[in-house]
Motif scaffolding. Structure first.
Motif, mmCIF file in Angstrom:
data_model
loop_
_atom_site.group_PDB
_atom_site.id
_atom_site.type_symbol
_atom_site.label_atom_id
_atom_site.label_comp_id
_atom_site.label_asym_id
_atom_site.label_seq_id
_atom_site.Cartn_x
_atom_site.Cartn_y
_atom_site.Cartn_z
ATOM 1 N N LYS A 50 0.835 -1.209 0.000
ATOM 2 C CA LYS A 50 0.000 0.000 0.000
ATOM 3 C C LYS A 50 0.872 1.263 0.000
ATOM 4 C CE LYS A 50 -4.388 1.257 1.988
ATOM 5 N NZ LYS A 50 -5.172 0.653 0.959
ATOM 6 N N LYS A 51 1.937 1.265 0.797
ATOM 7 C CA LYS A 51 2.846 2.421 0.836
ATOM 8 C C LYS A 51 3.539 2.614 -0.504
ATOM 9 C CE LYS A 51 3.873 2.334 5.766
ATOM 10 N NZ LYS A 51 4.892 2.050 6.787
ATOM 11 N N LEU A 52 4.001 1.510 -1.102
ATOM 12 C CA LEU A 52 4.695 1.592 -2.391
ATOM 13 C C LEU A 52 3.757 2.091 -3.486
ATOM 14 C CD1 LEU A 52 7.178 1.156 -4.180
ATOM 15 C CD2 LEU A 52 6.451 -1.230 -4.429
ATOM 16 N N THR A 53 2.560 1.522 -3.576
ATOM 17 C CA THR A 53 1.635 1.950 -4.630
ATOM 18 C C THR A 53 1.213 3.402 -4.418
ATOM 19 O OG1 THR A 53 -0.264 0.995 -3.461
ATOM 20 C CG2 THR A 53 0.774 -0.358 -5.173
ATOM 21 N N GLN A 54 1.080 3.828 -3.176
ATOM 22 C CA GLN A 54 0.736 5.227 -2.906
ATOM 23 C C GLN A 54 1.871 6.156 -3.334
ATOM 24 O OE1 GLN A 54 -2.344 6.425 -1.742
ATOM 25 N NE2 GLN A 54 -1.427 8.307 -2.522
ATOM 26 N N LYS A 55 3.112 5.765 -3.059
ATOM 27 C CA LYS A 55 4.276 6.574 -3.439
ATOM 28 C C LYS A 55 4.358 6.698 -4.967
ATOM 29 C CE LYS A 55 8.273 8.644 -3.112
ATOM 30 N NZ LYS A 55 8.188 9.919 -3.775
ATOM 31 N N ILE A 56 4.167 5.577 -5.656
ATOM 32 C CA ILE A 56 4.211 5.609 -7.120
ATOM 33 C C ILE A 56 3.065 6.485 -7.660
ATOM 34 C CG2 ILE A 56 3.973 4.210 -9.214
ATOM 35 C CD1 ILE A 56 5.441 1.958 -7.669
ATOM 36 N N HIS A 57 1.880 6.319 -7.108
ATOM 37 C CA HIS A 57 0.733 7.153 -7.496
ATOM 38 C C HIS A 57 1.065 8.632 -7.311
ATOM 39 C CE1 HIS A 57 -2.908 9.439 -6.439
ATOM 40 N NE2 HIS A 57 -3.467 8.762 -7.435
ATOM 41 N N ASP A 58 1.622 8.976 -6.154
ATOM 42 C CA ASP A 58 1.972 10.373 -5.875
ATOM 43 C C ASP A 58 3.019 10.898 -6.853
ATOM 44 O OD1 ASP A 58 0.176 10.166 -3.774
ATOM 45 O OD2 ASP A 58 1.724 10.090 -2.216
ATOM 46 N N ASP A 59 3.994 10.044 -7.210
ATOM 47 C CA ASP A 59 4.998 10.450 -8.206
ATOM 48 C C ASP A 59 4.337 10.765 -9.545
ATOM 49 O OD1 ASP A 59 7.030 10.165 -6.370
ATOM 50 O OD2 ASP A 59 7.882 8.357 -7.277
ATOM 51 N N PHE A 60 3.390 9.922 -9.957
ATOM 52 C CA PHE A 60 2.693 10.172 -11.217
ATOM 53 C C PHE A 60 1.919 11.490 -11.166
ATOM 54 C CE2 PHE A 60 2.521 5.331 -11.943
ATOM 55 C CZ PHE A 60 3.727 5.358 -12.623
ATOM 56 N N CYS A 61 1.309 11.781 -10.039
ATOM 57 C CA CYS A 61 0.575 13.048 -9.892
ATOM 58 C C CYS A 61 1.527 14.252 -10.003
ATOM 59 C CB CYS A 61 -0.175 13.086 -8.564
ATOM 60 S SG CYS A 61 -1.584 11.952 -8.501
ATOM 61 N N LEU A 62 2.719 14.122 -9.417
ATOM 62 C CA LEU A 62 3.710 15.197 -9.528
ATOM 63 C C LEU A 62 4.196 15.368 -10.964
ATOM 64 C CD1 LEU A 62 5.835 14.576 -6.311
ATOM 65 C CD2 LEU A 62 4.268 16.482 -6.750
ATOM 66 N N ILE A 63 4.384 14.277 -11.655
ATOM 67 C CA ILE A 63 4.807 14.343 -13.058
ATOM 68 C C ILE A 63 3.723 15.040 -13.885
ATOM 69 C CG2 ILE A 63 5.318 12.977 -15.126
ATOM 70 C CD1 ILE A 63 6.564 10.866 -13.151
ATOM 71 N N LYS A 64 2.471 14.700 -13.627
ATOM 72 C CA LYS A 64 1.365 15.344 -14.345
ATOM 73 C C LYS A 64 1.338 16.847 -14.064
ATOM 74 C CE LYS A 64 -3.577 15.256 -15.052
ATOM 75 N NZ LYS A 64 -3.826 14.806 -16.386
ATOM 76 N N GLN A 65 1.610 17.244 -12.835
ATOM 77 C CA GLN A 65 1.637 18.664 -12.491
ATOM 78 C C GLN A 65 2.712 19.420 -13.270
ATOM 79 O OE1 GLN A 65 2.069 18.955 -8.253
ATOM 80 N NE2 GLN A 65 -0.057 18.400 -7.865
ATOM 81 N N GLN A 66 3.750 18.699 -13.693
ATOM 82 C CA GLN A 66 4.815 19.313 -14.481
ATOM 83 C C GLN A 66 4.451 19.361 -15.971
ATOM 84 O OE1 GLN A 66 8.656 17.478 -13.689
ATOM 85 N NE2 GLN A 66 8.038 17.097 -11.577
ATOM 86 N N CYS A 67 3.186 19.116 -16.274
ATOM 87 C CA CYS A 67 2.638 19.201 -17.633
ATOM 88 C C CYS A 67 3.145 18.109 -18.573
ATOM 89 C CB CYS A 67 2.875 20.583 -18.235
ATOM 90 S SG CYS A 67 2.060 21.885 -17.309
ATOM 91 N N HIS A 68 3.409 16.943 -18.035
ATOM 92 C CA HIS A 68 3.779 15.806 -18.883
ATOM 93 C C HIS A 68 2.563 14.902 -19.006
ATOM 94 C CE1 HIS A 68 8.085 16.601 -19.167
ATOM 95 N NE2 HIS A 68 7.949 17.109 -17.962
ATOM 96 N N GLU A 69 2.291 14.486 -20.224
ATOM 97 C CA GLU A 69 1.135 13.629 -20.495
ATOM 98 C C GLU A 69 1.508 12.150 -20.510
ATOM 99 O OE1 GLU A 69 -2.096 14.769 -21.867
ATOM 100 O OE2 GLU A 69 -1.621 16.796 -21.227
ATOM 101 N N ASN A 70 2.753 11.857 -20.878
ATOM 102 C CA ASN A 70 3.202 10.481 -21.033
ATOM 103 C C ASN A 70 4.590 10.312 -20.432
ATOM 104 O OD1 ASN A 70 0.994 9.470 -22.844
ATOM 105 N ND2 ASN A 70 1.779 11.116 -24.134
ATOM 106 N N ILE A 71 4.903 9.076 -20.070
ATOM 107 C CA ILE A 71 6.241 8.750 -19.597
ATOM 108 C C ILE A 71 6.650 7.409 -20.194
ATOM 109 C CG2 ILE A 71 6.028 10.012 -17.426
ATOM 110 C CD1 ILE A 71 5.661 7.271 -16.034
#
Length: 100
Positions: A50-71
């Motif tokens: 749960k901690k790992l999936t939450q951390k990865i989810h949060d990283d994706f949200c931060l990447i999206k905030q930087q205006c990236h659509e894909n990785i």
């Protein structure tokens, strides 16, 4: 492309010397990944997962905030360890990584 990925990983973590990479060069939608990891977090059975999936989810949200659509994902393996790196589409930037 492979040389660029090796170079970026070594710049990101200079302690990584002897490692092998695998990648598909396929872009992944940030929005899809956010939804997927939100769901994975909901169904996680252990607190560690749960901690790992939450951390990865949060990283994706931060990447999206930087205006990236894909990785793109790159897996680096060394000394029995696997690290998943999240790269920009052109492999010019590593956003984050997670060790498994």
């Amino acid at each position: 492309m492979e040389e660029l990925i090796y170079q970026k990983i070594q710049e990101y973590d200079s302690k990584m010397e002897n490692f092998k990479i695998s990648f598909t060069d396929h872009t992944l939608s940030i929005d899809d990944l956010i939804s997927l990891y939100r769901f994975r977090n909901e169904i996680a059975r252990t607190e560690d997962v749960k901690k790992l999936t939450q951390k990865i989810h949060d990283d994706f949200c931060l990447i999206k905030q930087q205006c990236h659509e894909n990785i793109k994902f790159v897996i680096a393996r060394y000394d029995g360890i696997a690290r998943m790196f999240f790269f920009s589409e052109d492999y010019s930037k590593i956003f984050s990584d997670h060790q498994f």
